[in-house]
Scaffold this active site. Structure first.
Site, mmCIF file in Angstrom:
data_model
loop_
_atom_site.group_PDB
_atom_site.id
_atom_site.type_symbol
_atom_site.label_atom_id
_atom_site.label_comp_id
_atom_site.label_asym_id
_atom_site.label_seq_id
_atom_site.Cartn_x
_atom_site.Cartn_y
_atom_site.Cartn_z
ATOM 1 N N ARG A 13 0.842 -1.196 0.000
ATOM 2 C CA ARG A 13 0.000 0.000 0.000
ATOM 3 C C ARG A 13 0.878 1.247 0.000
ATOM 4 O O ARG A 13 1.992 1.239 0.501
ATOM 5 C CB ARG A 13 -0.911 0.017 1.232
ATOM 6 N N TYR A 65 -1.767 -3.477 -6.607
ATOM 7 C CA TYR A 65 -1.557 -4.128 -5.313
ATOM 8 C C TYR A 65 -2.829 -4.137 -4.458
ATOM 9 O O TYR A 65 -3.489 -3.100 -4.303
ATOM 10 C CB TYR A 65 -0.425 -3.429 -4.536
ATOM 11 N N LYS A 105 -9.822 -2.343 1.804
ATOM 12 C CA LYS A 105 -9.504 -1.221 2.697
ATOM 13 C C LYS A 105 -10.252 0.047 2.267
ATOM 14 O O LYS A 105 -10.740 0.811 3.094
ATOM 15 C CB LYS A 105 -7.994 -0.964 2.720
ATOM 16 N N HIS A 119 -10.564 -2.578 11.513
ATOM 17 C CA HIS A 119 -9.494 -3.421 10.970
ATOM 18 C C HIS A 119 -9.253 -4.578 11.958
ATOM 19 O O HIS A 119 -8.259 -4.602 12.672
ATOM 20 C CB HIS A 119 -8.240 -2.553 10.815
ATOM 21 N N SER A 156 -1.321 -3.693 10.149
ATOM 22 C CA SER A 156 -0.964 -4.550 9.019
ATOM 23 C C SER A 156 0.298 -5.350 9.327
ATOM 24 O O SER A 156 1.270 -4.805 9.858
ATOM 25 C CB SER A 156 -0.742 -3.681 7.786
ATOM 26 N N CYS A 203 0.793 -7.612 11.576
ATOM 27 C CA CYS A 203 1.073 -7.738 13.011
ATOM 28 C C CYS A 203 0.328 -8.907 13.633
ATOM 29 O O CYS A 203 0.138 -8.947 14.855
ATOM 30 C CB CYS A 203 0.745 -6.445 13.735
ATOM 31 N N THR A 235 -4.119 -12.510 10.790
ATOM 32 C CA THR A 235 -4.439 -13.756 10.087
ATOM 33 C C THR A 235 -4.004 -14.959 10.920
ATOM 34 O O THR A 235 -4.738 -15.947 11.045
ATOM 35 C CB THR A 235 -3.755 -13.780 8.706
ATOM 36 N N ASP A 242 -9.412 -9.794 8.712
ATOM 37 C CA ASP A 242 -8.925 -8.438 8.432
ATOM 38 C C ASP A 242 -9.927 -7.327 8.760
ATOM 39 O O ASP A 242 -9.528 -6.277 9.220
ATOM 40 C CB ASP A 242 -8.518 -8.344 6.948
ATOM 41 N N ARG A 276 2.241 -12.144 -0.776
ATOM 42 C CA ARG A 276 0.960 -12.535 -0.190
ATOM 43 C C ARG A 276 0.315 -13.679 -0.951
ATOM 44 O O ARG A 276 0.644 -13.955 -2.096
ATOM 45 C CB ARG A 276 0.008 -11.329 -0.176
HETATM 46 P P1 GTP Z 1 -2.423 -7.819 7.239
HETATM 47 O O1 GTP Z 1 -2.870 -8.866 6.284
HETATM 48 O O2 GTP Z 1 -1.365 -6.931 6.675
HETATM 49 O O3 GTP Z 1 -3.532 -7.017 7.821
HETATM 50 O O4 GTP Z 1 -1.593 -8.574 8.402
HETATM 51 P P2 GTP Z 1 -1.993 -9.488 9.638
HETATM 52 O O5 GTP Z 1 -2.227 -8.631 10.829
HETATM 53 O O6 GTP Z 1 -3.053 -10.450 9.264
HETATM 54 O O7 GTP Z 1 -0.625 -10.266 9.950
HETATM 55 P P3 GTP Z 1 -0.227 -11.805 9.798
HETATM 56 O O8 GTP Z 1 -0.996 -12.703 10.716
HETATM 57 O O9 GTP Z 1 -0.229 -12.154 8.363
HETATM 58 O O10 GTP Z 1 1.275 -11.794 10.338
HETATM 59 C C1 GTP Z 1 2.273 -10.973 9.807
HETATM 60 C C2 GTP Z 1 3.640 -11.454 10.243
HETATM 61 O O11 GTP Z 1 3.717 -11.541 11.660
HETATM 62 C C3 GTP Z 1 3.957 -12.855 9.696
HETATM 63 O O12 GTP Z 1 5.275 -12.875 9.223
HETATM 64 C C4 GTP Z 1 3.801 -13.751 10.906
HETATM 65 O O13 GTP Z 1 4.618 -14.880 10.837
HETATM 66 C C5 GTP Z 1 4.146 -12.825 12.082
HETATM 67 N N1 GTP Z 1 3.410 -13.206 13.312
HETATM 68 C C6 GTP Z 1 2.082 -13.440 13.422
HETATM 69 N N2 GTP Z 1 1.748 -13.833 14.681
HETATM 70 C C7 GTP Z 1 2.890 -13.828 15.397
HETATM 71 C C8 GTP Z 1 3.212 -14.131 16.771
HETATM 72 O O14 GTP Z 1 2.372 -14.497 17.585
HETATM 73 N N3 GTP Z 1 4.528 -13.992 17.129
HETATM 74 C C9 GTP Z 1 5.496 -13.594 16.246
HETATM 75 N N4 GTP Z 1 6.742 -13.487 16.694
HETATM 76 N N5 GTP Z 1 5.220 -13.303 14.946
HETATM 77 C C10 GTP Z 1 3.948 -13.417 14.529
HETATM 78 C C1 SPV Z 2 -3.027 -4.582 5.194
HETATM 79 O O1 SPV Z 2 -2.069 -3.968 4.717
HETATM 80 O O2 SPV Z 2 -3.513 -4.311 6.302
HETATM 81 C C2 SPV Z 2 -3.609 -5.720 4.452
HETATM 82 C C3 SPV Z 2 -3.224 -5.917 3.077
HETATM 83 O O3 SPV Z 2 -4.471 -6.413 4.974
HETATM 84 S S1 SPV Z 2 -4.051 -4.771 2.057
HETATM 85 O O4 SPV Z 2 -5.288 -5.389 1.576
HETATM 86 O O5 SPV Z 2 -3.173 -4.511 0.959
HETATM 87 O O6 SPV Z 2 -4.369 -3.581 2.781
HETATM 88 MN MN MN Z 3 -5.004 -5.645 7.026
#
Ligand code: GTP
Ligand code: SPV
Ligand code: MN
Length: 608
Positions: A73, A201, A210, A230, A252, A254, A257, A277, A374
């Site tokens: 983004r 993207y 979003k 979010h 994002s 963090c 998922t 999300d 992704r």
């Molecule tokens: P968006 O799709 O951008 O909104 O992200 P999200 O908040 O869904 O994040 P996601 O669960 O995809 O995790 C992002 C990164 O954080 C990945 O590389 C994960 O491996 C890492 N991660 C997720 N949960 C944990 C955790 O409990 N501990 C650690 N150390 N890393 C984590």
């Molecule tokens: C984020 O960045 O928080 C995502 C991916 O979930 S996007 O749909 O590109 O915003």
């Molecule tokens: Mn997100």
């Protein structure tokens, strides 16, 4: 007589001048055809936009490589165009709608020449939910058309639903020539319109996500009395089979998922996925907060995903319920034609090309997969899908978790004293930036409720709106802060995270059902050691102390930063939030003597 929808499509076609217009019906058969088109005809540079992956190992999976400048983004090119700047607030880039439209019209003139304009009719939310919205996006890339089919309820029926109405949600999208200098994502909340050019993207191009479901929907929520957030939605089943529904906001990349699909490390506990999300909340007739997920897909971060961290996601990615699954900007194993990313199980393959298609050697100082590479996969492929997923009413929420990525300072878990304190806790949340957006990574910024890049109006008014929603709730969810990301002196995470996060979720569920007491601290309530189930993991006393450490001296720069952030919102900032700030500051200041500091040390807390 042409319908308002037909007229609108025709007008946009006049401006963008596509070679042809194709109305999508959202069927699986059509998705197969669009994938074919993307493997043979549609290209970025000389490369077809889709490449078939090893169908034995990854059924229904296709690979997409983006333009090299188009990987995340672009918050600096994203504008919320209210008629006045104050409504947009200091948290948004603002441009007057007339000026923004003029700019976009110039950039869009003939932008689809030689290309197909796909018309995508889709719903955000279950069609039977009163909160769902009928939407139409126009785009000039099959990658976006196919992605929208995975992420939203795309169907011909939506056109009938719109009928003769003009108030459907409109999205106009073109990749233009991918020039980052001609890239803009413009929002016109009063017209329910998103206009995006120059990027293919996810968050810039899948306009139902979003752009509509957060930026515009948050503003609709302000006007109509609901919340667009979010957040993930999940059900936590205990060993007796009772399910408690919670939501969690995290910025994002963090951990949303991963949390939504968590594989429990505690026997008898199970997590059910409803969303990863976005959550739309309404106050139900029963005075509880109810949540629906407007999406039906997962657009998740690939790096770090493995059978150890997120086995359920790997099952979803190999699932066959819904066609197709996409991988964007991962690396490729050229021996097996499989996607690869840092953190995936097994040995690093010998013959890899990186996300840009260049040969890549293990040990090289660049990443093979882009850090924001992704996958796009249907939530129906998820083995943990909740049986309530398609319930148009959604689920009643018992707890809201607000997280961030903090290597220091923020405890593993804290419970807010009450709703108002919880709003403050969310408002003061900071997080270290990630690769999900184009900016310097690892920089601390305030990201209230993980909504800084997504709140479509002045965040001062947003905090007020949260307070108002709280006052309408007879039975408000409890609010929590979590932080999985505290590190030691060597920069290693000190909490095991992922499936082990169930230990924190269990404590939250126990608190929600009044099963355990908690320790009062200046930040809120934290667990007594006896109530945190740590069986089966070895975690030293020292680490535990660190996970719950509250060091008043270290809090001084944090307080100053929070004060500065809040100050930007001037009169829009609710005084209730300032009051909470003062209370925190006072209680931390009064806790600076050695004696009282000692009482904040985790292992000194009795309670057993
Ligand atoms: P968006 O799709 O951008 O909104 O992200 P999200 O908040 O869904 O994040 P996601 O669960 O995809 O995790 C992002 C990164 O954080 C990945 O590389 C994960 O491996 C890492 N991660 C997720 N949960 C944990 C955790 O409990 N501990 C650690 N150390 N890393 C984590
Ligand atoms: C984020 O960045 O928080 C995502 C991916 O979930 S996007 O749909 O590109 O915003
Ligand atoms: Mn997100």
């Amino acid at each position: 007589m042409a319908t308002p929808l037909e007229k609108w499509v025709e007008e946009q076609a006049k401006l963008c001048k596509p070679e042809k217009i194709y109305w999508c019906d959202g069927s699986e058969e059509e998705a197969h055809r669009l994938i074919e088109v993307g493997m043979k005809e549609e290209k970025i540079g000389d490369t077809p936009i889709f490449q078939e992956l090893n169908q034995k190992a990854w059924p229904n999976a296709y690979f997409h490589r983006s333009h090299p400048t188009d990987v995340a983004r672009t918050e600096h090119l994203t504008f919320v165009c209210h008629p006045d700047k104050e409504t947009a607030g200091p948290n948004n880039n603002w441009m007057h709608p007339d000026e923004a439209k003029e700019k976009m019209r110039k950039l869009s003139e003939g932008c689809m020449k030689g290309r197909t304009m796909y018309v995508l009719p889709y719903m955000m939310g279950h069609p039977d939910s009163p909160y769902s919205k009928a939407c139409v996006q126009l785009t000039d890339v099959a990658y976006v058309a196919v992605s929208m089919r995975i992420m939203t309820r795309m169907a011909k029926k939506v056109i009938e639903k719109i009928g003769n109405r003009d108030d459907f949600v409109k999205g106009l999208h073109s990749v233009g020539d991918f020039d980052p200098n001609k890239r803009f994502i413009m929002h016109f909340p009063d017209e329910h319109l998103v206009w995006s050019i120059g990027s293919g993207y996810g968050g810039n191009a899948l306009l139902g996500k979003k752009c509509f479901s957060l930026r515009i929907a948050s503003y609709l929520g302000l006007q109509e009395g609901w919340l667009a957030e979010h957040m993930v939605i999940l059900g936590i089943e205990d060993p007796k089979g009772n399910v408690t529904y919670v939501t969690a906001a995290m910025p994002s990349a963090c951990g949303k998922t991963n949390l939504a699909m968590l594989e429990s490390a505690l026997p008898g506990y199970k997590v059910w996925t409803l969303g990863d999300d976005i959550a739309w909340f309404n106050v139900g007739p029963d005075g509880r907060l109810w949540a629906i997920n407007p999406e039906i897909g997962l657009f998740g971060v690939a790096p770090g995903t493995s059978t150890k961290t997120n086995p359920n996601m790997l099952k979803a990615l190999k699932g066959t319920k819904f066609y197709p699954t996409l991988f964007t900007n991962t690396a490729l194993n050229t021996d097996t034609n499989e996607p690869w990313w840092e953190g995936l199980d097994g040995e690093v393959p010998r013959n890899l090309i990186d996300w840009q298609g260049k040969s890549w050697q293990n040990g090289q100082d660049t990443k093979a997969a882009h850090p924001n590479s992704r996958f796009t996969v249907s939530i129906y492929n998820s083995p943990t899908l909740s049986k309530e997923f398609d319930n148009p009413k959604g689920v009643p929420i018992s707890a809201i978790i607000l997280g961030g990525r903090r290597t220091q300072l923020i405890p593993l878990v804290t419970e807010a004293f009450n709703w108002q304190h919880g709003v403050f806790l969310g408002a003061r949340t900071g997080s270290e930036t990630t690769a999900a957006a184009i900016h310097q990574v690892g920089v601390l910024r305030r990201d209230p409720m993980a909504m800084l890049p997504f709140c479509g109006y002045n965040m001062g008014d947003y905090f007020r709106h949260w307070l108002n929603i709280g006052s309408r709730l007879k039975d408000p969810p409890k609010i929590y802060s979590v932080n999985w990301f505290r590190v030691d002196d060597d920069g290693k995470f000190i909490w095991p995270g992922f499936g082990e996060n169930i230990r924190v979720l269990k404590w939250i569920v126990d608190r929600v059902h009044n099963k355990v007491d908690a320790k009062n601290t200046p930040l809120g309530y934290i667990p007594y050691l006896k109530d945190l189930n740590l069986q089966g993991i070895s975690i030293s006393k020292n680490t535990l102390e660190k996970l719950f450490e509250i060091n008043p001296a270290q809090w001084q720069p944090e307080l100053a930063d929070i004060e500065k952030f809040f100050g930007q919102f001037g009169n829009n900032m609710p005084k209730e939030v300032w009051e909470q700030y003062k209370m925190l500051k006072n209680s931390l200041d009064n806790g600076t003597t050695d004696e009282s500091f000692d009482s904040l040390r985790y292992t000194d807390r009795g309670g057993a």
